[in-house]
Write a protein that holds these residues in place. Structure first.
Motif, mmCIF file in Angstrom:
data_model
loop_
_atom_site.group_PDB
_atom_site.id
_atom_site.type_symbol
_atom_site.label_atom_id
_atom_site.label_comp_id
_atom_site.label_asym_id
_atom_site.label_seq_id
_atom_site.Cartn_x
_atom_site.Cartn_y
_atom_site.Cartn_z
ATOM 1 N N GLY A 197 7.859 26.243 -48.700
ATOM 2 C CA GLY A 197 6.753 27.185 -48.833
ATOM 3 C C GLY A 197 5.469 26.541 -49.301
ATOM 4 O O GLY A 197 4.460 27.245 -49.442
ATOM 5 N N TYR A 198 5.455 25.215 -49.531
ATOM 6 C CA TYR A 198 4.252 24.498 -49.962
ATOM 7 C C TYR A 198 4.007 23.318 -49.026
ATOM 8 O O TYR A 198 4.921 22.845 -48.332
ATOM 9 N N LEU A 233 6.799 43.747 -39.647
ATOM 10 C CA LEU A 233 6.439 44.781 -38.687
ATOM 11 C C LEU A 233 5.213 45.568 -39.142
ATOM 12 O O LEU A 233 4.421 46.010 -38.329
ATOM 13 N N HIS A 234 5.032 45.711 -40.469
ATOM 14 C CA HIS A 234 3.877 46.472 -40.967
ATOM 15 C C HIS A 234 2.939 45.556 -41.761
ATOM 16 O O HIS A 234 2.032 44.969 -41.202
ATOM 17 N N THR A 235 3.140 45.440 -43.056
ATOM 18 C CA THR A 235 2.237 44.669 -43.911
ATOM 19 C C THR A 235 2.965 43.461 -44.471
ATOM 20 O O THR A 235 4.070 43.578 -45.011
ATOM 21 N N CYS A 236 2.309 42.310 -44.370
ATOM 22 C CA CYS A 236 2.860 41.056 -44.910
ATOM 23 C C CYS A 236 2.091 40.694 -46.179
ATOM 24 O O CYS A 236 0.860 40.667 -46.182
ATOM 25 N N ILE A 237 2.805 40.440 -47.256
ATOM 26 C CA ILE A 237 2.199 40.076 -48.542
ATOM 27 C C ILE A 237 2.621 38.659 -48.878
ATOM 28 O O ILE A 237 3.823 38.363 -49.008
ATOM 29 N N ASN A 238 1.649 37.761 -49.030
ATOM 30 C CA ASN A 238 1.947 36.369 -49.355
ATOM 31 C C ASN A 238 2.338 36.246 -50.827
ATOM 32 O O ASN A 238 1.719 36.845 -51.708
ATOM 33 N N THR A 239 3.371 35.465 -51.114
ATOM 34 C CA THR A 239 3.836 35.201 -52.467
ATOM 35 C C THR A 239 3.943 33.698 -52.656
ATOM 36 O O THR A 239 3.996 32.940 -51.678
ATOM 37 N N PRO A 240 3.957 33.201 -53.896
ATOM 38 C CA PRO A 240 4.092 31.755 -54.121
ATOM 39 C C PRO A 240 5.373 31.206 -53.494
ATOM 40 O O PRO A 240 6.486 31.620 -53.845
ATOM 41 N N ASP A 283 0.322 26.355 -51.770
ATOM 42 C CA ASP A 283 1.155 27.380 -51.124
ATOM 43 C C ASP A 283 0.751 27.570 -49.659
ATOM 44 O O ASP A 283 -0.431 27.554 -49.308
ATOM 45 N N ILE A 284 1.732 27.767 -48.785
ATOM 46 C CA ILE A 284 1.501 28.094 -47.374
ATOM 47 C C ILE A 284 1.402 29.615 -47.246
ATOM 48 O O ILE A 284 2.299 30.335 -47.695
ATOM 49 N N ASP A 285 0.314 30.080 -46.645
ATOM 50 C CA ASP A 285 0.149 31.518 -46.417
ATOM 51 C C ASP A 285 0.853 31.875 -45.105
ATOM 52 O O ASP A 285 0.292 31.812 -44.016
ATOM 53 N N GLU A 286 2.128 32.241 -45.219
ATOM 54 C CA GLU A 286 2.906 32.545 -44.019
ATOM 55 C C GLU A 286 2.339 33.745 -43.261
ATOM 56 O O GLU A 286 2.431 33.817 -42.036
#
Length: 450
Positions: A226-227, A256-263, A239-242
């Motif tokens: 993820g980094y 499918l709806h909302t993607c939230i980036n996490t560490p 961090d990679i913003d997937e």
């Protein structure tokens, strides 16, 4: 004739047995009576012959008239119509007043007149139809082994494993770890070193230190999943913003709806009225009607929609010259009309109500509802769309077979919205209307497209 027969019987009895009675006539009188009977028989025979001649004339006249009518019927037909290529034709009669309908095979759309009528001028109304290919996958738009799914005028790609994007153009890495090699000055001392670990860099939720090792004069730095290495600084991982990396195209979206980036990763979020599925990426509608999470009253019916619900109550319409009664929760039928009330007989026989849940921006053209006649009484069924400009902007009615009409969505609708369409089915016998049946379709269009 019966009296003559009795008279002959009496004369014969007196002639054969004179002792029968004193009232028997003499021989001379007997001959006169027989001549009279012979005249009656001749007159009766002549009358029968004349009746037979008259009957024969009538039969010949009927045969002649029937032959003329058949000849006229043969000559009073329109030219034969052929079915369009990649389609079919419904209806065999080419007589004046009869209709012929056309349908296209799956993957083709009709261009031209859906129905044509044989006119009094022995010409067909409308234009000769054709079936145009609507297969959006004909040009093979999906790359890297993806499978194309035709959706009318649009298409979507089901990508092979390891690929994503609208046309499967992006390769999905198996893990989000990026390794870089930084060359160092070589010397016998460093070459002899087995391995050395470099000090860690600054750390934080979206910034992590890299893990570096020195092997045979070469520095190898890696990041946690993820980094990725931050620019030229091999000691820092960011961090990679997937969500940003995989946002283009339905097939390539992580959520499918909302993607939230996490560490070091991401998570998917669903709107109100939806739950996450087991894979954590998709959203599933909550059926408030089945789970009793609604506030509909007893006299209302709960209709589940995408992201919510609707409470509906059907009241029979008020139509002049006719009265209607509920025969089911979603159907009203007309009470019998008086024999002398023509205005009542021309009103609709029934009204039926249907409710559909639809997602926003649904691709078109698409069949939304079908209306069929189970036991038609006439020789012709006609289907038509009722309503104003709004209904005709988004819908049309087409015939799918001789007994079925279908409501077609012709343009996508942005939600949230509620659309209503009325489909009228008319039964006719030689052009005379036998009955009308109205189907009201209400569509609840959600705010989101999935």
């Amino acid at each position: 004739m019966f009296a003559s027969a009795v008279l002959v019987f009496t004369l014969c009895l007196c002639y054969l047995n004179p002792t029968v009675g004193q009232d028997c006539q003499s021989r001379q009188d007997l001959q006169g009576s027989l001549k009279q009977i012979q005249k009656l028989l001749s007159a009766y025979e002549a009358s029968n012959l004349q009746s037979l001649r008259n009957l024969k004339k009538k039969i010949n006249l009927l045969q002649s008239t029937a032959g003329k009518q058949i000849t006229k019927a043969v000559n009073s037909t329109c030219p034969k119509l052929d079915a369009p290529m990649n389609g079919r034709k419904l209806g065999r009669s080419h007589s004046v007043g009869h209709e012929v309908h056309f349908l296209c095979d799956p993957g083709y759309e009709l261009v031209g007149s859906e129905s044509r009528v044989c006119q009094d001028s022995l010409t067909w109304s409308g234009q000769q139809p054709a079936c145009r290919d609507t297969n959006a996958c004909a040009c093979s738009p999906c790359l890297n082994g993806g499978t194309c799914v035709d959706e009318g005028k649009k298409f979507s790609c089901v990508c092979a494993k390891g690929w994503a994007g609208a046309t499967c153009q992006n390769q999905v890495p198996k893990f989000f770890v990026i390794m870089t090699n930084t060359s160092a000055a070589t010397s016998p001392a460093t070459n002899a070193a087995a391995a050395a670990t470099l000090p860690a860099a600054t750390s934080g939720p979206f910034v992590r230190p890299s893990r570096c090792t020195l092997t045979q004069g070469t520095t190898h730095c890696t990041c946690e999943p993820g980094y990725t290495i931050s620019g030229r600084d091999s000691n820092t991982c960011t961090d990679i913003d997937e969500c940003e990396l995989f946002h283009n195209g339905q097939a390539g979206r992580l959520c499918l709806h909302t993607c939230i980036n996490t560490p070091g990763g991401y998570r998917c979020s669903c709107p109100v009225g939806y739950n996450s599925t087991r894979d954590g990426r998709s959203c599933k509608d909550i059926d408030e009607c089945a789970t009793r999470q609604n506030n509909c009253t007893k006299d209302q019916m709960c209709i589940n929609t995408y992201g919510g619900f609707q409470c509906v109550h059907v009241d029979c319409p008020k139509v002049p010259h006719a009265t209607y009664v509920k025969t089911s929760p979603m159907r009203c039928e007309r009470n019998p009309c008086p024999l002398d009330n023509k205005a009542c007989s021309q009103t609709p026989n029934s009204f039926s109500y249907h409710y559909l849940a639809v997602v926003s921006n649904l691709s078109a053209p698409r069949v939304m509802f079908r209306v069929s006649a189970l036991r038609p009484m006439g020789d012709t069924l006609r289907f038509s769309l009722l309503g104003g400009k709004l209904a005709r902007r988004h819908f049309t009615v087409q015939r799918s077979d001789r007994l079925t009409g279908q409501l077609m969505l012709v343009s996508p609708v942005q939600g949230p919205a509620t659309l209503e369409a009325e489909v009228e089915m008319s039964e006719l016998e030689k052009g005379v209307q036998l009955g009308r049946f109205i189907t009201k379709v209400t569509m609840f269009i959600s705010q989101y497209e999935f």
